[in-house]
Enzyme design. Structure first.
Site, PDB file in Angstrom:
ATOM      1  CB  CYS A 126     -17.960   6.176  38.071  1.00 58.73           C
ATOM      2  SG  CYS A 126     -19.610   6.769  37.716  1.00 58.73           S
ATOM      3  CB  THR A 226      -7.462  -2.262  37.731  1.00 60.75           C
ATOM      4  OG1 THR A 226      -6.978  -2.489  36.402  1.00 60.75           O
ATOM      5  CG2 THR A 226      -7.386  -3.556  38.518  1.00 60.75           C
ATOM      6  N   GLY A 227      -9.632   0.034  36.114  1.00 60.75           N
ATOM      7  CA  GLY A 227      -9.919   1.429  35.823  1.00 60.75           C
ATOM      8  C   GLY A 227      -8.744   2.270  35.366  1.00 60.75           C
ATOM      9  CG  HIS A 541     -48.247  17.146  22.293  1.00 56.50           C
ATOM     10  ND1 HIS A 541     -47.212  17.790  21.670  1.00 56.50           N
ATOM     11  CD2 HIS A 541     -49.192  18.087  22.550  1.00 56.50           C
ATOM     12  CE1 HIS A 541     -47.505  19.069  21.540  1.00 56.50           C
ATOM     13  NE2 HIS A 541     -48.707  19.276  22.069  1.00 56.50           N
TER      14      HIS A 541
HETATM   15  C1  LIG Z   1     -14.313  13.886  36.225  1.00 59.16           C
HETATM   16  C2  LIG Z   1     -14.884  12.668  35.551  1.00 59.16           C
HETATM   17  C3  LIG Z   1     -16.223  12.647  35.198  1.00 59.16           C
HETATM   18  C4  LIG Z   1     -16.746  11.528  34.569  1.00 59.16           C
HETATM   19  N1  LIG Z   1     -18.069  11.551  34.232  1.00 59.16           N
HETATM   20  C5  LIG Z   1     -18.609  10.486  33.610  1.00 59.16           C
HETATM   21  C6  LIG Z   1     -19.976  10.476  33.277  1.00 59.16           C
HETATM   22  O1  LIG Z   1     -20.717  11.429  33.529  1.00 59.16           O
HETATM   23  N2  LIG Z   1     -20.480   9.381  32.660  1.00 59.16           N
HETATM   24  C7  LIG Z   1     -19.686   8.305  32.348  1.00 59.16           C
HETATM   25  O2  LIG Z   1     -20.189   7.339  31.783  1.00 59.16           O
HETATM   26  N3  LIG Z   1     -18.377   8.279  32.673  1.00 59.16           N
HETATM   27  C8  LIG Z   1     -17.824   9.341  33.287  1.00 59.16           C
HETATM   28  N4  LIG Z   1     -16.503   9.319  33.636  1.00 59.16           N
HETATM   29  C9  LIG Z   1     -15.717   8.111  33.302  1.00 59.16           C
HETATM   30  C10 LIG Z   1     -15.964   7.002  34.334  1.00 59.16           C
HETATM   31  O3  LIG Z   1     -15.700   7.490  35.621  1.00 59.16           O
HETATM   32  C11 LIG Z   1     -15.087   5.799  34.037  1.00 59.16           C
HETATM   33  O4  LIG Z   1     -15.259   5.405  32.695  1.00 59.16           O
HETATM   34  C12 LIG Z   1     -15.463   4.633  34.942  1.00 59.16           C
HETATM   35  O5  LIG Z   1     -15.271   4.992  36.287  1.00 59.16           O
HETATM   36  C13 LIG Z   1     -14.632   3.401  34.617  1.00 59.16           C
HETATM   37  O6  LIG Z   1     -15.021   2.365  35.470  1.00 59.16           O
HETATM   38  P1  LIG Z   1     -14.060   1.134  35.815  1.00 59.16           P
HETATM   39  O7  LIG Z   1     -14.875   0.220  36.663  1.00 59.16           O
HETATM   40  O8  LIG Z   1     -13.441   0.624  34.582  1.00 59.16           O
HETATM   41  O9  LIG Z   1     -12.865   1.765  36.658  1.00 59.16           O
HETATM   42  P2  LIG Z   1     -12.807   2.665  37.964  1.00 59.16           P
HETATM   43  O10 LIG Z   1     -14.097   3.344  38.217  1.00 59.16           O
HETATM   44  O11 LIG Z   1     -11.600   3.501  37.829  1.00 59.16           O
HETATM   45  O12 LIG Z   1     -12.632   1.614  39.142  1.00 59.16           O
HETATM   46  C14 LIG Z   1     -11.479   0.827  39.249  1.00 59.16           C
HETATM   47  C15 LIG Z   1     -11.360   0.347  40.679  1.00 59.16           C
HETATM   48  O13 LIG Z   1     -10.333  -0.621  40.766  1.00 59.16           O
HETATM   49  C16 LIG Z   1      -9.569  -0.397  41.944  1.00 59.16           C
HETATM   50  N5  LIG Z   1      -8.246  -0.998  41.697  1.00 59.16           N
HETATM   51  C17 LIG Z   1      -7.336  -0.644  40.762  1.00 59.16           C
HETATM   52  N6  LIG Z   1      -6.299  -1.510  40.762  1.00 59.16           N
HETATM   53  C18 LIG Z   1      -6.564  -2.423  41.738  1.00 59.16           C
HETATM   54  C19 LIG Z   1      -5.900  -3.593  42.203  1.00 59.16           C
HETATM   55  N7  LIG Z   1      -4.779  -4.043  41.618  1.00 59.16           N
HETATM   56  N8  LIG Z   1      -6.459  -4.267  43.218  1.00 59.16           N
HETATM   57  C20 LIG Z   1      -7.623  -3.877  43.776  1.00 59.16           C
HETATM   58  N9  LIG Z   1      -8.308  -2.812  43.348  1.00 59.16           N
HETATM   59  C21 LIG Z   1      -7.809  -2.099  42.338  1.00 59.16           C
HETATM   60  C22 LIG Z   1      -9.561   1.106  42.091  1.00 59.16           C
HETATM   61  O14 LIG Z   1      -9.306   1.490  43.421  1.00 59.16           O
HETATM   62  C23 LIG Z   1     -10.997   1.449  41.665  1.00 59.16           C
HETATM   63  O15 LIG Z   1     -11.867   1.421  42.758  1.00 59.16           O
HETATM   64  C24 LIG Z   1     -15.939  10.405  34.289  1.00 59.16           C
HETATM   65  C25 LIG Z   1     -14.593  10.412  34.664  1.00 59.16           C
HETATM   66  C26 LIG Z   1     -14.065  11.528  35.290  1.00 59.16           C
HETATM   67  C27 LIG Z   1     -12.632  11.515  35.701  1.00 59.16           C
END
Ligand SMILES: Cc1cc2nc3c(=O)[nH]c(=O)nc-3n(C[C@H](O)[C@H](O)[C@H](O)COP(=O)(O)OP(=O)(O)OC[C@H]3O[C@@H](n4cnc5c(N)ncnc54)[C@H](O)[C@@H]3O)c2cc1C
Ligand SMILES: NC(=O)c1ccc[n+]([C@@H]2O[C@H](COP(=O)([O-])OP(=O)(O)OC[C@H]3O[C@@H](n4cnc5c(N)ncnc54)[C@H](O)[C@@H]3O)[C@@H](O)[C@H]2O)c1
EC number: 1.8.1.4
Length: 559
Positions: A126, A226-227, A541
């Protein structure tokens, strides 16, 4: 219910088919464990590792509170024989994206001694490669669009000479914003006493995590956060220059004259807004029969009329991009299309660049899930409605949770964070199940699209199954004073509801600031507020919020 919801947000066609490779943007060079981390281990042994007395105070307070928390958890979360007897932390979160960050802040607020493990940079997708830089680019595209719209400016009595932009300046705006928010996130965690452990996290066994090469930390509970990474279908060659994913596009290293965008979901649509405002021509390639297949069909049609048809955008629907070859030696990017149903070859497009926006794949490789008998489903970690990880036998893995993109329930930043908060609530003695139907979503085009709950077809299907009636109310932005004052009367709000009891089933908005307006509806769903009560609420309003006021007032509830 949840399954169908997650499909509506993260389109089924976008879910990686097994066997398809995907490009990982997380190569994770193995980083040495930093000094801060070593300090944390000392802290676990009773030494204060933080320089600030406030942090030390918080740390002690957290440790004291956590004893109470552990005692109150009872045997429900029972541990296996190989589990440690005492712990370095109450909670370890693997992944410092928005999901991990949200969970960490709530955990320290609740008194849990918390560490977060990050293998790359804090902020995750994000902040670094998603919401944040994309919204910076969209802020620019919104202004460019307005400054280039003579008809609009004339209606306001304004005269502006030709608008132009500096590509590097726009790119810097996006990059600077990401840096600023990343630093805010890091500082907020440090200030509250969350320990940030740098290194790749692997689950070694129950309540045990390896960080980097050989450091082991233990915790009463573990959250995996981990996203995800861009999903690139097999046959598509990404070179990062002419065939790109959102990771590359956000750097805005070029603005191609003609770019094909493969996939017309959130990323495709938002980037079409950016690229056309900056002067590119766009060709959409979409596997399903219509553009923007995830949206309510009526809103999708309106969006097509406003966001696609008048712009320099053409499209091919019902086709798969099967092979994409980057530009080389003066030859353009080629895109081979096949019919999505018959699989017959169709045509080959030649363009300057291609953006692959075909969904995201969970990043769960190398997490050590085999150590705890967990099998992923197309890479996603299976969880129940409380985000508790389910193992290969269908049993709950004690003390292990997964939130955010990695579980695939709803791939949105605020959903990840809300799931994290929900888990911490459970860990600190309050049962909580997050209602995913109350989580809003927004697409930040100009104008914006937002939604919460069910689309009309989903609501009608549910009504048929469960035997109730569905009604629909609509209001136009054309009747709203504030929208007209801004000369932005193009817009619609749609309410899908039960006329028998006033329950909101879904709300969809297309129009100026739709992303902000949706929260009245999402909060109402979350809190169970009925339309008959919302009708009596008062709105200032003239404001855009009166669009929703009118919407609720026009609903016919026989209660
Ligand atoms: C171009 C784009 C625009 C977006 N715009 C929006 C928006 O406007 N609004 C919205 O709500 N969502 C948006 N999203 C979606 C949003 O970015 C994701 O839903 C959100 O980032 C998910 O969060 P997360 O914490 O699950 O994972 P992530 O943000 O992916 O974070 C996961 C973290 O875990 C770390 N990691 C992974 N594996 C390991 C490991 N084994 N050990 C240590 N660290 C690890 C990674 O390095 C990362 O920092 C967008 C996505 C994209 C690609
Ligand atoms: N504003 C926001 O909240 C926002 C912005 C960007 C991204 N996101 C999140 O990021 C995730 C990924 O976004 P996305 O737009 O990549 O995915 P998406 O699921 O929204 O859309 C992908 C689209 O690609 C199509 N597709 C898949 N394979 C194809 C192929 N081979 N050929 C042609 N078309 C194909 C699908 O039919 C679908 O319409 C989403 O789940 C979304 O939740 C959110």
């Amino acid at each position: 219910m949840q399954a169908s919801l997650s499909l509506s947000v993260s389109n089924p066609a976008a879910i990686p088919r097994s066997g398809h490779g995907f490009e990982s943007s997380l190569p994770f060079p193995s980083k040495p464990v930093n000094l801060r981390f070593c300090g944390l281990r000392r802290e676990a042994l009773g030494f204060s590792s933080t320089s600030s007395s406030i942090s030390a105070y918080r740390s002690n307070r957290n440790a004291a509170r956590s004893k109470k928390v552990w005692a109150s958890l009872g045997s429900d979360n029972g541990s296996s024989s190989s589990a440690p007897k005492s712990f370095d932390y109450d909670l370890i979160i693997i992944g410092a994206g928005v999901g991990g960050h949200g969970a960490a802040l709530h955990a320290v607020e609740k008194g849990l001694k918390t560490a977060i493990v990050e293998g790359d940079v804090v902020g995750g997708t994000c902040v670094n490669r998603g919401c944040v830089p994309s919204k910076a680019l969209l802020a620019v595209s919104g202004r460019m669009r307005e400054l280039q719209n003579e008809h609009h400016l004339k209606a306001l009595g304004l005269q502006v000479s030709a608008a132009s932009y500096d590509r590097q300046g726009v790119a810097d705006h996006a990059n600077n914003l990401a840096t600023k928010i990343r630093s805010n996130l890091t500082n907020s965690m440090k200030a509250l006493g969350v320990d940030i452990l740098t290194g790749f996290g692997t689950v070694l066994g129950p309540q045990k995590v390896k960080v980097g090469k050989d450091t082991v930390v233990t915790a009463k509970d573990i959250i995996i956060a981990t996203g995800s990474v861009p999903f690139v279908p097999k046959g598509i060659e990404v070179d990062g220059k002419t065939v790109i994913t959102s990771d590359h596009a956000l750097k805005l290293e070029s603005v191609p004259d003609w770019i094909a965008i493969v996939g017309s979901g959130y990323i495709g649509l938002e980037f079409s807004d950016v690229y056309t405002a900056l002067g590119s021509e766009v060709t959409f390639v979409e596997a399903l029969d219509q553009l923007m297949p995830g949206f309510d069909p009526e809103i999708g049609k309106l969006a097509q009329r406003v966001l696609i048809n008048p712009r320099k955008i053409d499209y091919h629907t019902g086709v798969f991009a099967t092979k994409i070859t980057p530009a080389k030696d003066g030859k353009p990017v080629t895109i081979e299309l096949i019919d999505a149903k018959t699989k017959e070859p169709k045509e080959t497009l030649e363009v300057d660049a291609a953006l692959i926006a075909t969904g995201r794949a969970p990043f769960t490789n190398g997490l050590g899930l085999e150590n705890i008998n967990v099998a992923t489903q197309r890479g996603f970690i299976p969880v129940d409605d409380r985000m508790r990880v389910i193992d290969s036998n269908g049993d709950r893995v004690p003390h292990l949770f997964c939130i955010g993109d990695a579980n695939g329930k709803m791939m949105l930043a605020h959903a990840a964070s809300a799931q994290g908060i929900s888990v911490v609530e459970q860990l600190t003695g309050r049962d909580h199940v997050l209602n995913h139907l109350s989580i809003p979503a927004a697409c930040f085009t100009h104008p914006e699209i937002s939604m919460v709950g069910l689309t009309e077809p989903q609501a009608r299907e549910k009504a048929e199954l469960e035997g109730f009636e569905v009604a629909v109310a609509k209001t136009s932005f054309k009747a709203n004073t504030k929208a007209l004052a801004e000369n932005e009367g193009e817009g619609l709000a749609k309410l899908i509801y039960r006329p028998d009891n006033g329950e909101i089933l879904g709300v969809h908005i297309f129009g100026l600031h739709a992303a902000d307006l949706i929260h009245e509806a999402s909060n109402a769903i979350a809190l169970g507020t009925r339309i008959q009560d919302l009708k009596l609420a008062v709105h200032a309003h003239p404001t855009l919020s009166e669009v929703l006021d009118e919407l609720f007032k026009s609903a016919k509830v026989s209660f």
